[in-house]
Write a protein that holds these residues in place. Structure first.
Motif, mmCIF file in Angstrom:
data_model
loop_
_atom_site.group_PDB
_atom_site.id
_atom_site.type_symbol
_atom_site.label_atom_id
_atom_site.label_comp_id
_atom_site.label_asym_id
_atom_site.label_seq_id
_atom_site.Cartn_x
_atom_site.Cartn_y
_atom_site.Cartn_z
ATOM 1 N N PHE A 290 -25.315 39.079 35.517
ATOM 2 C CA PHE A 290 -26.402 38.450 36.265
ATOM 3 C C PHE A 290 -27.265 37.533 35.398
ATOM 4 O O PHE A 290 -27.837 36.572 35.906
ATOM 5 N N ALA A 291 -27.387 37.811 34.113
ATOM 6 C CA ALA A 291 -28.298 37.046 33.252
ATOM 7 C C ALA A 291 -27.755 35.651 32.930
ATOM 8 O O ALA A 291 -28.525 34.733 32.671
ATOM 9 N N LYS A 292 -26.420 35.482 32.957
ATOM 10 C CA LYS A 292 -25.812 34.180 32.693
ATOM 11 C C LYS A 292 -24.677 33.933 33.682
ATOM 12 O O LYS A 292 -23.904 34.844 33.978
ATOM 13 N N ILE A 293 -24.594 32.700 34.163
ATOM 14 C CA ILE A 293 -23.585 32.337 35.160
ATOM 15 C C ILE A 293 -22.733 31.193 34.634
ATOM 16 O O ILE A 293 -23.257 30.154 34.210
ATOM 17 N N ASP A 294 -21.410 31.353 34.644
ATOM 18 C CA ASP A 294 -20.502 30.261 34.276
ATOM 19 C C ASP A 294 -20.369 29.300 35.456
ATOM 20 O O ASP A 294 -20.070 29.730 36.579
ATOM 21 N N PHE A 295 -20.582 28.012 35.198
ATOM 22 C CA PHE A 295 -20.464 27.013 36.266
ATOM 23 C C PHE A 295 -19.571 25.880 35.791
ATOM 24 O O PHE A 295 -19.765 25.329 34.709
ATOM 25 N N GLN A 296 -18.594 25.545 36.598
ATOM 26 C CA GLN A 296 -17.640 24.500 36.250
ATOM 27 C C GLN A 296 -18.134 23.152 36.752
ATOM 28 O O GLN A 296 -18.357 22.958 37.946
ATOM 29 N N GLY A 297 -18.328 22.213 35.820
ATOM 30 C CA GLY A 297 -18.745 20.872 36.191
ATOM 31 C C GLY A 297 -17.566 19.922 36.245
ATOM 32 O O GLY A 297 -16.408 20.333 36.249
ATOM 33 N N LYS A 298 -17.867 18.633 36.233
ATOM 34 C CA LYS A 298 -16.820 17.613 36.348
ATOM 35 C C LYS A 298 -15.895 17.619 35.140
ATOM 36 O O LYS A 298 -14.685 17.446 35.259
ATOM 37 N N TYR A 299 -16.479 17.837 33.934
ATOM 38 C CA TYR A 299 -15.689 17.744 32.704
ATOM 39 C C TYR A 299 -15.541 19.063 31.966
ATOM 40 O O TYR A 299 -14.705 19.186 31.076
ATOM 41 N N GLY A 300 -16.358 20.043 32.288
ATOM 42 C CA GLY A 300 -16.298 21.298 31.552
ATOM 43 C C GLY A 300 -17.214 22.340 32.152
ATOM 44 O O GLY A 300 -17.846 22.126 33.184
#
Length: 477
Positions: free
Chosen positions: A115-125
């Motif tokens: 919950f403290a950190k969320i991985d989010f996929q953007g356009k390049y990484g």
């Protein structure tokens, strides 16, 4: 007086017999007790197991507590020492503040991993977005901080926080549309949340009671075991421990985000629900994340400053320079950082430090990692568009030995002050290139870096001649 007294006695006898061999062979579980008491061939095992579980729960409840659920042995009877201790435990009072402190500790354990950190996929990484998490025991007053992330916010509410206001949900739902970066989540007590927190407080208080002191080493060991058990109960992630109970309560609780209230009854766990809505929140809040979503590390910053033949991947993804090394001043990341430095409200040094700029672009709507900002500024340095100042030292070109120190390490970068000095236009570059060729026979100097290097070499070659001329002038007055 209990109509199930005979059945409870049978369950109790079974546990007592099984615990004699449990240490050597197995844990005394619901299923093993049920197997010993299986009534006859053809009996419904599901109904039978359910009845055994209910009996074990009754025998383990506060007030009775003849049995305990041991992490190693499973169900077992309390010793005489433990029975006396349980009576002292039952006498202890629990305040709201004491219960809340225990819940804070357990919630911190429960939420830290997912919950403290969320991985989010953007356009390049991909990058990790951090979440500020608070826990409140009341809708009024200041909530307690569990994690101090700066991208999203998760406000957790204990069961007691919402029980005093039956209309809390309606007001919270209406206000949620003004803050898409915030989620509010009320934890539901499924029957053992408050009870478990109170148990932890009571045991700790009982351990301080003079009546538990004993000179018998075996009794003292049994009492001290209780201390270890409440630590496990408060901080362990196994079932029936408080962190797991909190997650279960969240999974059946009430989540509110941006005018939405999802159905919390079904397969998704609290972790899955949170990840789903956190992804939505990031998309809604960090709308400019895409252009700066490339993964950049410290070693990449060296390459941004020094590469000559092979364009680094981060330079290509962030569109900092073309294949010939020309800085692309009209592309989103470089242009946005340059425009910030041009703004009048960034004239003060404190707004132009590396740390201030990194903080600004880490916030909405960008969400860019500080390495991305450093890469953009490094490219602007190569273009001659910015000057980096560290104390009294000015760094004007990427070939300056101190440039790598400033950009490849956070400690130097955060203190540096960046000043926008303007970039050479194509016409200016052409004019300087022609002048260098005509005056000093320097051909092909068509980028800021090449022009700067060539001018430096010309100046160095003329310094001795100028010094000689100065000497002649002084002699001849």
């Amino acid at each position: 007086a209990n109509p199930d007294a005979v059945w409870l006695a049978s369950v109790a006898k079974t546990v007592l017999l099984l615990q004699q061999v449990a240490k050597q062979y197995f844990r005394v579980s619901d299923e093993i007790v049920a197997a010993v008491l299986y009534p006859e061939l053809g009996a419904d095992p599901t109904v039978h197991l359910s009845r055994v579980k209910e009996a074990l729960k009754t025998l383990s409840e506060a007030g009775n507590r003849y049995l305990t659920l041991d992490t190693e042995l499973g169900y077992r009877f309390l010793t005489e020492t433990e029975t006396r201790f349980e009576k002292i435990v039952a006498e202890q009072d629990v305040t709201d503040a004491e219960r809340f402190e225990v819940m804070k500790t357990a919630a911190t354990v429960a939420l830290k991993k997912k919950f403290a950190k969320i991985d989010f996929q953007g356009k390049y990484g991909k990058r990790k977005f951090e979440v500020k998490i608070t826990l409140a025991d009341s809708l009024a007053g200041t909530p307690s901080s569990l994690f101090s992330g700066g991208h999203l916010e998760l406000n957790l509410l204990t069961p007691s926080a919402i029980e005093v206001d039956p209309h809390w949900f309606d007001e919270c739902l209406v206000n949620s549309t003004d803050a898409p970066d915030r989620m509010v989540w009320a934890i539901k007590d499924l029957g053992n949340l408050v009870e478990t927190a109170d148990r932890i407080v009571r045991v700790r208080k009982a351990l301080l009671d003079p009546r538990v002191r004993t000179s018998d080493e075996r009794e003292q060991e049994q009492i001290e075991t209780q201390r270890g058990r409440v630590e496990v109960l408060e901080k362990d992630e196994e079932p029936n421990c408080l962190p797991s109970i909190i997650l279960q309560g969240m999974g059946q609780g009430t989540l509110i985000w941006n005018g939405e209230r999802p159905d919390m009854h079904g397969i998704p766990t609290a972790e899955q629900q949170f990840d789903d809505f956190a992804q939505k929140a990031i998309k809604a809040v960090f709308t400019e994340f895409g252009p700066g979503s490339a993964l950049v590390v410290d070693d990449d910053l060296r390459e941004v400053l020094t590469w000559k033949t092979t364009r680094p991947a981060c330079v290509q993804k962030l569109e900092l320079m073309d294949v010939g090394g020309k800085v692309l001043l009209d592309r989103p990341v470089v242009k946005t950082v340059a425009d910030r430095l041009r703004q009048p409200d960034h004239s003060a040094n404190e707004r132009r430090t590396g740390e201030a700029l990194a903080t600004e672009f880490d916030a909405k709507p960008f969400g860019w990692d500080n390495h991305v900002v450093r890469a953009a500024l490094a490219a602007l340095l190569r273009a001659g568009a910015v000057v980096a100042k560290v104390g009294t030292t000015e760094i004007r070109t990427s070939s300056d030995p101190k440039a790598i120190e400033v950009f490849a390490g956070w400690n130097q970068f955060k203190r540096a002050v960046f000043e926008f000095v303007g970039e050479l236009t194509p016409d200016q570059r052409q004019a300087v290139s022609q002048a260098l060729n005509a005056l000093f026979d320097r051909a092909g100097e068509d980028t800021f870096e090449k022009i700067d290097r060539s001018l430096g070499e010309v100046l160095l070659s003329y310094i001795p001649k100028v010094a000689e001329l100065v000497g002649v002038g002084e002699v001849g007055h």
